[in-house]
Design a protein around this motif. Sequence first.
Motif, PDB file in Angstrom:
ATOM      1  N   ALA A  85       9.367   9.106  16.988  1.00  0.00           N
ATOM      2  CA  ALA A  85       9.563   9.526  18.273  1.00  0.00           C
ATOM      3  C   ALA A  85       8.165   9.034  19.278  1.00  0.00           C
ATOM      4  O   ALA A  85       8.255   8.782  20.338  1.00  0.00           O
ATOM      5  N   LEU A  86       7.076   8.883  18.296  1.00  0.00           N
ATOM      6  CA  LEU A  86       5.781   8.720  18.821  1.00  0.00           C
ATOM      7  C   LEU A  86       5.389   7.173  18.758  1.00  0.00           C
ATOM      8  O   LEU A  86       4.342   6.863  19.540  1.00  0.00           O
ATOM      9  N   CYS A  87       5.929   6.456  17.747  1.00  0.00           N
ATOM     10  CA  CYS A  87       5.548   5.356  17.297  1.00  0.00           C
ATOM     11  C   CYS A  87       5.623   4.086  18.221  1.00  0.00           C
ATOM     12  O   CYS A  87       6.704   4.199  18.824  1.00  0.00           O
ATOM     13  N   THR A  88       4.695   3.485  18.647  1.00  0.00           N
ATOM     14  CA  THR A  88       4.965   2.323  19.675  1.00  0.00           C
ATOM     15  C   THR A  88       4.946   0.782  18.642  1.00  0.00           C
ATOM     16  O   THR A  88       5.148  -0.094  19.213  1.00  0.00           O
ATOM     17  N   ASN A  89       4.805   0.808  17.357  1.00  0.00           N
ATOM     18  CA  ASN A  89       4.624  -0.033  16.536  1.00  0.00           C
ATOM     19  C   ASN A  89       6.039  -0.448  15.977  1.00  0.00           C
ATOM     20  O   ASN A  89       6.237   0.586  15.121  1.00  0.00           O
ATOM     21  N   SER A  90       6.898  -1.438  16.255  1.00  0.00           N
ATOM     22  CA  SER A  90       8.116  -1.568  15.779  1.00  0.00           C
ATOM     23  C   SER A  90       8.024  -1.612  14.242  1.00  0.00           C
ATOM     24  O   SER A  90       9.256  -0.927  13.681  1.00  0.00           O
ATOM     25  N   GLU A  91       7.348  -2.360  13.695  1.00  0.00           N
ATOM     26  CA  GLU A  91       7.302  -2.510  12.037  1.00  0.00           C
ATOM     27  C   GLU A  91       7.148  -0.991  11.583  1.00  0.00           C
ATOM     28  O   GLU A  91       7.635  -0.901  10.558  1.00  0.00           O
ATOM     29  N   ARG A  92       5.941  -0.573  11.866  1.00  0.00           N
ATOM     30  CA  ARG A  92       5.906   1.091  11.472  1.00  0.00           C
ATOM     31  C   ARG A  92       6.842   1.921  11.677  1.00  0.00           C
ATOM     32  O   ARG A  92       7.180   2.746  10.627  1.00  0.00           O
ATOM     33  N   SER A  93       7.522   1.900  12.866  1.00  0.00           N
ATOM     34  CA  SER A  93       8.595   2.634  13.158  1.00  0.00           C
ATOM     35  C   SER A  93       9.742   2.298  11.947  1.00  0.00           C
ATOM     36  O   SER A  93      10.591   3.124  11.567  1.00  0.00           O
ATOM     37  N   LEU A  94      10.010   1.096  11.931  1.00  0.00           N
ATOM     38  CA  LEU A  94      11.038   0.764  10.645  1.00  0.00           C
ATOM     39  C   LEU A  94      10.790   1.155   9.503  1.00  0.00           C
ATOM     40  O   LEU A  94      11.555   1.693   8.680  1.00  0.00           O
ATOM     41  N   SER A  95       9.469   1.194   8.981  1.00  0.00           N
ATOM     42  CA  SER A  95       9.037   1.779   7.809  1.00  0.00           C
ATOM     43  C   SER A  95       9.272   3.261   7.519  1.00  0.00           C
ATOM     44  O   SER A  95       9.695   3.713   6.810  1.00  0.00           O
ATOM     45  N   ALA A  96       8.898   4.054   8.768  1.00  0.00           N
ATOM     46  CA  ALA A  96       9.207   5.434   8.742  1.00  0.00           C
ATOM     47  C   ALA A  96      10.630   5.701   8.929  1.00  0.00           C
ATOM     48  O   ALA A  96      11.028   6.699   7.908  1.00  0.00           O
ATOM     49  N   SER A  97      11.479   4.843   9.363  1.00  0.00           N
ATOM     50  CA  SER A  97      12.988   4.882   9.355  1.00  0.00           C
ATOM     51  C   SER A  97      13.551   4.976   7.745  1.00  0.00           C
ATOM     52  O   SER A  97      14.351   6.028   7.228  1.00  0.00           O
ATOM     53  N   TRP A  98      12.817   4.004   7.116  1.00  0.00           N
ATOM     54  CA  TRP A  98      13.242   3.802   5.633  1.00  0.00           C
ATOM     55  C   TRP A  98      12.840   4.900   4.749  1.00  0.00           C
ATOM     56  O   TRP A  98      13.241   5.506   3.760  1.00  0.00           O
ATOM     57  N   GLY A  99      11.511   5.267   5.163  1.00  0.00           N
ATOM     58  CA  GLY A  99      10.969   6.530   4.496  1.00  0.00           C
ATOM     59  C   GLY A  99      11.792   7.689   4.630  1.00  0.00           C
ATOM     60  O   GLY A  99      12.190   8.466   3.748  1.00  0.00           O
ATOM     61  N   LYS A 100      12.130   7.970   6.045  1.00  0.00           N
ATOM     62  CA  LYS A 100      12.932   9.027   6.202  1.00  0.00           C
ATOM     63  C   LYS A 100      14.394   9.163   5.347  1.00  0.00           C
ATOM     64  O   LYS A 100      14.786  10.022   4.845  1.00  0.00           O
ATOM     65  N   LEU A 101      14.704   7.914   5.488  1.00  0.00           N
ATOM     66  CA  LEU A 101      16.267   7.778   4.909  1.00  0.00           C
ATOM     67  C   LEU A 101      15.940   7.999   3.219  1.00  0.00           C
ATOM     68  O   LEU A 101      16.791   8.768   2.633  1.00  0.00           O
TER      69      LEU A 101
END
Length: 107
Positions: A85-101
């Motif tokens: 919700a706070l990340c502005t780096n799209s690559e890092r946000s994608l990594s966080a999404s995979w980590g959450k999954l």
Amino acid sequence: MVDRRVEVVARLKALEDAAAPLVTFLQNANAVQELRADKQYNLQMLNDRYQIGPDQIEALYQYAKFQFECGNYSGAADYLYQYRALCTNSERSLSASWGKLAAEILM
């Protein structure tokens, strides 16, 4: 073996300290309600009111990743959700999404 445990505990403590301002903020339900879909607004508001900046947001990611590596999948999923919700780096946000999954699957 003991040295490795000391290293892990020291790293955990360092990550907890670095992420503490943002974790404390996230535990305040009233403050979290002020967050909006506009990430730039959120970043400015966090910086102005709570002195939370990019370093603390990055620390939250590192703390969540470490929680995942230690097997605390519930905590990791929660922190990664907040990080996205706070990340502005799209690559890092994608990594966080995979980590959450992955954390959700492992729970």
